[in-house]
Design a protein around this motif. Structure first.
Motif, PDB file in Angstrom:
ATOM      1  N   MET A   1     -16.779 -10.929  50.817  1.00 33.13           N
ATOM      2  CA  MET A   1     -16.104 -10.524  49.589  1.00 33.13           C
ATOM      3  C   MET A   1     -14.909 -11.441  49.361  1.00 33.13           C
ATOM      4  O   MET A   1     -14.238 -11.838  50.312  1.00 33.13           O
ATOM      5  CB  MET A   1     -15.641  -9.066  49.696  1.00 33.13           C
ATOM      6  CG  MET A   1     -14.747  -8.588  48.557  1.00 33.13           C
ATOM      7  SD  MET A   1     -14.257  -6.847  48.755  1.00 33.13           S
ATOM      8  CE  MET A   1     -13.184  -6.962  50.211  1.00 33.13           C
ATOM      9  N   VAL A   2     -14.647 -11.778  48.101  1.00 29.87           N
ATOM     10  CA  VAL A   2     -13.476 -12.574  47.745  1.00 29.87           C
ATOM     11  C   VAL A   2     -12.657 -11.801  46.710  1.00 29.87           C
ATOM     12  O   VAL A   2     -13.186 -11.388  45.666  1.00 29.87           O
ATOM     13  CB  VAL A   2     -13.871 -13.948  47.170  1.00 29.87           C
ATOM     14  CG1 VAL A   2     -12.619 -14.714  46.715  1.00 29.87           C
ATOM     15  CG2 VAL A   2     -14.630 -14.766  48.204  1.00 29.87           C
ATOM     16  N   ILE A   3     -11.379 -11.590  47.007  1.00 27.69           N
ATOM     17  CA  ILE A   3     -10.433 -10.981  46.065  1.00 27.69           C
ATOM     18  C   ILE A   3      -9.560 -12.108  45.532  1.00 27.69           C
ATOM     19  O   ILE A   3      -8.962 -12.847  46.314  1.00 27.69           O
ATOM     20  CB  ILE A   3      -9.561  -9.917  46.750  1.00 27.69           C
ATOM     21  CG1 ILE A   3     -10.437  -8.868  47.437  1.00 27.69           C
ATOM     22  CG2 ILE A   3      -8.635  -9.255  45.743  1.00 27.69           C
ATOM     23  CD1 ILE A   3      -9.652  -7.934  48.346  1.00 27.69           C
ATOM     24  N   SER A   4      -9.492 -12.268  44.207  1.00 30.77           N
ATOM     25  CA  SER A   4      -8.801 -13.432  43.641  1.00 30.77           C
ATOM     26  C   SER A   4      -7.819 -13.040  42.545  1.00 30.77           C
ATOM     27  O   SER A   4      -7.963 -11.998  41.891  1.00 30.77           O
ATOM     28  CB  SER A   4      -9.822 -14.424  43.074  1.00 30.77           C
ATOM     29  OG  SER A   4     -10.534 -13.847  41.993  1.00 30.77           O
TER      30      SER A   4
ATOM     31  N   LEU B   1     -12.950  -9.643  41.689  1.00 25.64           N
ATOM     32  CA  LEU B   1     -13.553  -9.141  42.922  1.00 25.64           C
ATOM     33  C   LEU B   1     -14.987  -9.650  42.951  1.00 25.64           C
ATOM     34  O   LEU B   1     -15.793  -9.294  42.082  1.00 25.64           O
ATOM     35  CB  LEU B   1     -13.534  -7.613  42.964  1.00 25.64           C
ATOM     36  CG  LEU B   1     -14.225  -6.965  44.170  1.00 25.64           C
ATOM     37  CD1 LEU B   1     -13.513  -7.355  45.469  1.00 25.64           C
ATOM     38  CD2 LEU B   1     -14.274  -5.455  44.019  1.00 25.64           C
ATOM     39  N   HIS B   2     -15.306 -10.515  43.918  1.00 25.09           N
ATOM     40  CA  HIS B   2     -16.608 -11.173  43.978  1.00 25.09           C
ATOM     41  C   HIS B   2     -17.291 -10.845  45.301  1.00 25.09           C
ATOM     42  O   HIS B   2     -16.723 -11.072  46.376  1.00 25.09           O
ATOM     43  CB  HIS B   2     -16.456 -12.687  43.848  1.00 25.09           C
ATOM     44  CG  HIS B   2     -15.811 -13.110  42.564  1.00 25.09           C
ATOM     45  ND1 HIS B   2     -15.420 -14.417  42.311  1.00 25.09           N
ATOM     46  CD2 HIS B   2     -15.497 -12.410  41.433  1.00 25.09           C
ATOM     47  CE1 HIS B   2     -14.886 -14.493  41.104  1.00 25.09           C
ATOM     48  NE2 HIS B   2     -14.917 -13.282  40.556  1.00 25.09           N
ATOM     49  N   LEU B   3     -18.496 -10.314  45.226  1.00 26.47           N
ATOM     50  CA  LEU B   3     -19.285  -9.954  46.397  1.00 26.47           C
ATOM     51  C   LEU B   3     -20.465 -10.901  46.522  1.00 26.47           C
ATOM     52  O   LEU B   3     -21.160 -11.171  45.532  1.00 26.47           O
ATOM     53  CB  LEU B   3     -19.790  -8.523  46.276  1.00 26.47           C
ATOM     54  CG  LEU B   3     -18.725  -7.429  46.129  1.00 26.47           C
ATOM     55  CD1 LEU B   3     -19.381  -6.092  45.846  1.00 26.47           C
ATOM     56  CD2 LEU B   3     -17.866  -7.347  47.383  1.00 26.47           C
ATOM     57  N   HIS B   4     -20.696 -11.416  47.735  1.00 26.52           N
ATOM     58  CA  HIS B   4     -21.786 -12.345  47.988  1.00 26.52           C
ATOM     59  C   HIS B   4     -22.684 -11.775  49.085  1.00 26.52           C
ATOM     60  O   HIS B   4     -22.207 -11.421  50.169  1.00 26.52           O
ATOM     61  CB  HIS B   4     -21.241 -13.703  48.425  1.00 26.52           C
ATOM     62  CG  HIS B   4     -20.426 -14.389  47.372  1.00 26.52           C
ATOM     63  ND1 HIS B   4     -20.919 -15.423  46.604  1.00 26.52           N
ATOM     64  CD2 HIS B   4     -19.151 -14.177  46.951  1.00 26.52           C
ATOM     65  CE1 HIS B   4     -19.987 -15.824  45.757  1.00 26.52           C
ATOM     66  NE2 HIS B   4     -18.899 -15.079  45.950  1.00 26.52           N
ATOM     67  N   PHE B   5     -23.976 -11.682  48.777  1.00 23.02           N
ATOM     68  CA  PHE B   5     -24.960 -11.177  49.722  1.00 23.02           C
ATOM     69  C   PHE B   5     -26.087 -12.208  49.837  1.00 23.02           C
ATOM     70  O   PHE B   5     -27.061 -12.155  49.088  1.00 23.02           O
ATOM     71  CB  PHE B   5     -25.516  -9.833  49.260  1.00 23.02           C
ATOM     72  CG  PHE B   5     -24.461  -8.786  49.018  1.00 23.02           C
ATOM     73  CD1 PHE B   5     -23.882  -8.119  50.080  1.00 23.02           C
ATOM     74  CD2 PHE B   5     -24.044  -8.499  47.730  1.00 23.02           C
ATOM     75  CE1 PHE B   5     -22.896  -7.163  49.859  1.00 23.02           C
ATOM     76  CE2 PHE B   5     -23.072  -7.543  47.500  1.00 23.02           C
ATOM     77  CZ  PHE B   5     -22.488  -6.875  48.565  1.00 23.02           C
ATOM     78  N   GLY B   6     -25.915 -13.158  50.733  1.00 19.98           N
ATOM     79  CA  GLY B   6     -26.890 -14.228  50.856  1.00 19.98           C
ATOM     80  C   GLY B   6     -26.943 -15.057  49.586  1.00 19.98           C
ATOM     81  O   GLY B   6     -25.932 -15.613  49.144  1.00 19.98           O
TER      82      GLY B   6
END
Length: 226
Positions: free
Chosen positions: A100-103, A122-127
């Motif tokens: 997860m990235v909070i920016s 708020l960016h979520l990365h799943f593969g």
């Protein structure tokens, strides 16, 4: 203001927790990109003109970094011809491929300043998949807020080519513009030190956006600074 203070406290808390479990690895990073047309979330930011963009980051370890990003811009009936963003983000790893990235970005425009504002994300990365949520305080210089929920996926095709697709749902707080979708698909590959790609973007509200949300084809070349 309370929301921004709360957001900063979350950033500091997450960073402090990450630093307690990882040794600091200070490093500099950046990139430079040349685009035939600067389009962000389906909306033209350079009035179909080329754009030169650059970013610079100082990494305070694996979780926290601060940096600058800049690009020339061009808008009808506006003196804003350059956008400088002061950025900060925190990365929270869940596993090797999921994070997860909070920016936060403070966005300043020169010389007019009509579009000055901030962006919280708020960016979520799943593969290969990603889910993004961004809140803008001054959407397109209207002094009104807007939120965007995005869904994207990167896929390797033809060996080393990268096919990237994203769809976003935008909800500006403006009575004259209904919520709309933006769509983008791009195909690119690494060519020596340069990543080149071609993209097609568009929105479902082109008629409401005075041409800024039309279908656009974009060529870009980007290289990392080391």
């Amino acid at each position: 203001m309370r929301r921004y203070i709360g957001f900063i406290l979350i950033l500091l808390s997450s960073w402090a927790h990450g630093q307690s479990n990882n040794s600091p690895t200070f490093a500099l990073s950046g990139d430079v990109a040349l685009l035939s047309h600067y389009v962000e979330h389906g909306l033209s930011q350079s009035d179909k003109s080329p754009a030169l963009q650059g970013s610079f980051w100082f990494n305070f370890g694996p979780q926290f970094r601060l940096g600058l990003w800049g690009s020339n811009t061009n808008y009808e009936n506006s003196d804003d011809h350059f956008n400088l963003r002061i950025n900060g983000d925190i990365k929270v790893d869940f596993s090797a491929a999921n994070y997860m990235v909070i920016s936060y970005s403070q966005s300043q425009y020169y010389n007019g300043g009509d579009r000055n504002g901030n962006i919280v994300g708020l960016h979520l990365h799943f593969g290969e998949y990603r889910v993004t949520y961004d809140m803008m305080s001054n959407w397109e210089g209207t002094d009104q807020r807007s939120a965007r929920l995005g869904f994207g996926k990167e896929t390797k095709v033809f060996g080393d080519w990268l096919w990237d697709n994203e769809a976003g749902y935008n909800s500006p707080e403006i009575s004259s513009i209904s919520p709309y979708f933006d769509l983008r698909t791009s195909l690119g590959t690494q060519w020596g030190p340069i990543f080149v790609d071609g993209s097609v973007t568009g929105t479902t509200a082109a008629s409401d956006l005075n041409g800024a949300g039309d279908v656009f084809f974009i060529l870009s070349a980007k290289t990392e600074l080391k």
